[in-house]
Design an enzyme around this catalytic site. Structure first.
Site, short mmCIF file in Angstrom:
data_model
loop_
_atom_site.label_atom_id
_atom_site.label_comp_id
_atom_site.label_asym_id
_atom_site.label_seq_id
_atom_site.Cartn_x
_atom_site.Cartn_y
_atom_site.Cartn_z
N THR A 2 -43.81 86.26 61.28
CA THR A 2 -43.92 86.19 62.74
C THR A 2 -43.33 87.45 63.36
O THR A 2 -42.30 87.95 62.90
CB THR A 2 -43.18 84.95 63.28
OG1 THR A 2 -43.60 83.82 62.51
CG2 THR A 2 -43.48 84.72 64.74
N ASN A 21 -46.14 93.11 58.60
CA ASN A 21 -47.50 93.11 58.04
C ASN A 21 -47.43 92.98 56.52
O ASN A 21 -46.74 93.76 55.86
CB ASN A 21 -48.24 94.39 58.44
CG ASN A 21 -49.74 94.19 58.41
OD1 ASN A 21 -50.26 93.70 57.41
ND2 ASN A 21 -50.42 94.56 59.46
N HIS A 63 -56.45 94.22 67.98
CA HIS A 63 -56.33 92.84 67.49
C HIS A 63 -57.26 91.90 68.25
O HIS A 63 -57.74 92.20 69.34
CB HIS A 63 -54.89 92.35 67.63
CG HIS A 63 -53.97 92.89 66.59
ND1 HIS A 63 -53.37 94.12 66.70
CD2 HIS A 63 -53.56 92.37 65.40
CE1 HIS A 63 -52.62 94.34 65.63
NE2 HIS A 63 -52.72 93.31 64.82
N LYS A 104 -53.99 86.94 70.23
CA LYS A 104 -52.64 87.41 69.86
C LYS A 104 -51.74 87.35 71.10
O LYS A 104 -52.13 87.82 72.18
CB LYS A 104 -52.73 88.84 69.31
CG LYS A 104 -51.40 89.40 68.85
CD LYS A 104 -51.57 90.67 68.04
CE LYS A 104 -50.24 91.28 67.65
NZ LYS A 104 -49.35 90.34 66.93
N1 LIG Z 1 -46.71 89.69 58.99
C1 LIG Z 1 -48.03 89.63 58.90
O1 LIG Z 1 -48.67 90.12 57.95
C2 LIG Z 1 -48.79 88.92 59.99
C3 LIG Z 1 -50.17 88.74 59.90
C4 LIG Z 1 -50.81 88.04 60.91
C5 LIG Z 1 -50.08 87.50 61.95
N2 LIG Z 1 -48.75 87.72 62.00
C6 LIG Z 1 -47.91 87.13 63.04
O2 LIG Z 1 -47.71 85.75 62.71
C7 LIG Z 1 -47.51 84.99 63.89
C8 LIG Z 1 -48.50 83.83 63.89
O3 LIG Z 1 -49.80 84.32 64.04
P1 LIG Z 1 -51.05 83.33 64.05
O4 LIG Z 1 -52.26 84.16 64.35
O5 LIG Z 1 -51.05 82.49 62.84
O6 LIG Z 1 -50.70 82.43 65.34
P2 LIG Z 1 -51.19 80.96 65.66
O7 LIG Z 1 -50.99 80.77 67.13
O8 LIG Z 1 -52.55 80.72 65.09
O9 LIG Z 1 -50.18 80.01 64.85
C9 LIG Z 1 -48.85 79.77 65.23
C10 LIG Z 1 -48.55 78.32 64.85
O10 LIG Z 1 -47.16 78.10 65.01
C11 LIG Z 1 -47.02 76.80 65.52
N3 LIG Z 1 -45.68 76.63 66.08
C12 LIG Z 1 -45.22 76.93 67.33
N4 LIG Z 1 -43.92 76.60 67.44
C13 LIG Z 1 -43.55 76.09 66.24
C14 LIG Z 1 -42.32 75.56 65.74
N5 LIG Z 1 -41.23 75.51 66.48
N6 LIG Z 1 -42.29 75.13 64.43
C15 LIG Z 1 -43.39 75.18 63.66
N7 LIG Z 1 -44.59 75.66 64.10
C16 LIG Z 1 -44.65 76.10 65.37
C17 LIG Z 1 -48.15 76.66 66.53
O11 LIG Z 1 -48.41 75.31 66.88
C18 LIG Z 1 -49.29 77.30 65.73
O12 LIG Z 1 -49.95 76.34 64.94
C19 LIG Z 1 -47.67 85.97 65.05
O13 LIG Z 1 -46.39 86.44 65.44
C20 LIG Z 1 -48.46 87.12 64.43
O14 LIG Z 1 -48.25 88.34 65.08
C21 LIG Z 1 -48.09 88.42 61.07
O1 LIG Z 2 -52.93 88.58 64.25
C1 LIG Z 2 -51.79 88.96 64.52
O2 LIG Z 2 -51.14 88.51 65.49
C2 LIG Z 2 -51.15 89.98 63.67
N1 LIG Z 2 -49.90 90.27 63.89
C3 LIG Z 2 -49.11 91.18 63.14
C4 LIG Z 2 -48.57 92.27 64.05
O3 LIG Z 2 -48.27 92.00 65.21
O4 LIG Z 2 -48.41 93.40 63.57
C5 LIG Z 2 -49.80 91.72 61.90
C6 LIG Z 2 -51.25 91.88 62.05
C7 LIG Z 2 -51.91 90.62 62.58
#
Ligand SMILES: NC(=O)c1ccc[n+]([C@@H]2O[C@H](COP(=O)([O-])OP(=O)(O)OC[C@H]3O[C@@H](n4cnc5c(N)ncnc54)[C@H](O)[C@@H]3O)[C@@H](O)[C@H]2O)c1
Ligand SMILES: O=C(O)C1=N[C@H](C(=O)O)CCC1
Length: 245
Positions: free
Chosen positions: A74, A102, A130, A134
């Protein structure tokens, strides 16, 4: 293993990846209204957090208290939040937390290549692109990239990119992150993409990464899950597990 945010885009992809991994067992899949105590109660040794920026830090502190290693994808982390986790871990030297903006191999390489190239170019700007669902901007990846690029330029004594432009509208030149301009595009059809643009008189180098599908993050997530238990303390960035730091 436990997954937090299991109903979300990344959480549900992680659940499928863990279920397909013969050496891992999923014992808890939690989403928004679930009690975090279920993670330890289910016997999870590692929890993966793909929730939302507003709750992820609280989740990590609760996991550390429960003695559960955390792999955090996250975004939304700043220096102060990371420092609080580092301090907390000083009281739990048996627990590891890995926070990575990432997990896609190509994105981690993009950041490493950009940091390597940054000192050799007069100008550098970052464009992250994105999907429009997001919730944060700029992306965690763009922030991590900008800081890595800025560190490399500072270490080499390179000045900030030249820029004579006076904005007639706020935001026209993007956000300034550690002296690096970062631009955020949100467009239906996109998943997760980043370009690092490097310019010199008469030439440009573009380093671009595209995640077309969230499966691209899974090898990195599983690598982190397998290694976080042997890395006590806080690790920031998957590059530390890939010999790229
Ligand atoms: N590090 C990486 O490689 C990477 C890749 C993609 C996305 N991300 C990040 O991951 C995060 C999630 O992205 P996403 O596209 O899956 O979002 P999303 O909105 O699809 O999913 C988030 C989920 O978290 C749940 N949630 C909210 N509060 C919660 C809590 N207190 N406890 C448990 N679950 C809870 C929501 O109900 C939802 O189902 C974002 O911050 C995004 O930027 C990181
Ligand atoms: O889908 C998203 O949200 C993603 N979040 C990460 C970021 O903020 O860098 C990684 C890429 C996808």
């Amino acid at each position: 293993m436990a997954v937090l945010g299991a109903a979300g885009r990344m959480g549900s992809t992680t659940v499928r990846a863990v279920e397909s991994a013969p050496d891992l067992e999923l014992v808890a899949a939690l989403d928004a209204s679930d009690d975090l105590a279920k993670v330890a109660a289910a016997g999870a040794q590692v929890a993966v957090d793909f929730t939302v920026p507003s709750v992820t830090e609280g989740n990590v502190h609760a996991l550390v208290d429960a003695g559960v290693h955390a792999v955090v994808g996250t975004t939304g982390w700043d220096d102060a939040a990371r420092a609080r986790v580092r301090d907390h871990l000083a009281d739990r030297p048996d627990v590891g937390v890995l926070i990575a903006p990432n997990f896609a191999l190509g994105a981690v390489l993009t950041m490493a290549f950009a940091a390597r190239a940054a000192r050799w170019f007069e100008s550098v700007e970052i464009v992250e692109l994105h999907h429009p669902d997001k919730v944060d901007a700029p992306s965690g990846t763009a922030l991590h990239t900008a800081h890595a690029v800025a560190r490399a330029r500072r270490a080499a004594g390179v000045e900030a990119s030249p820029d004579a432009t006076e904005q007639s509208l706020d935001g026209a030149r993007g956000a300034l992150v550690d002296d690096v301009r970062v631009h955020a595009v949100r467009l239906r059809g996109l998943t997760a993409h980043e370009e690092v643009l490097l310019g010199n008189p008469g030439e440009q180098l573009t380093i671009r990464h595209d995640s077309f599908d969230r499966v691209s993050f899974m090898p990195g997530v599983l690598l982190a899950v397998r290694q976080v238990g042997s890395r006590p303390g806080l690790t920031v960035g998957l590059e530390h597990l890939l010999d790229l730091a």
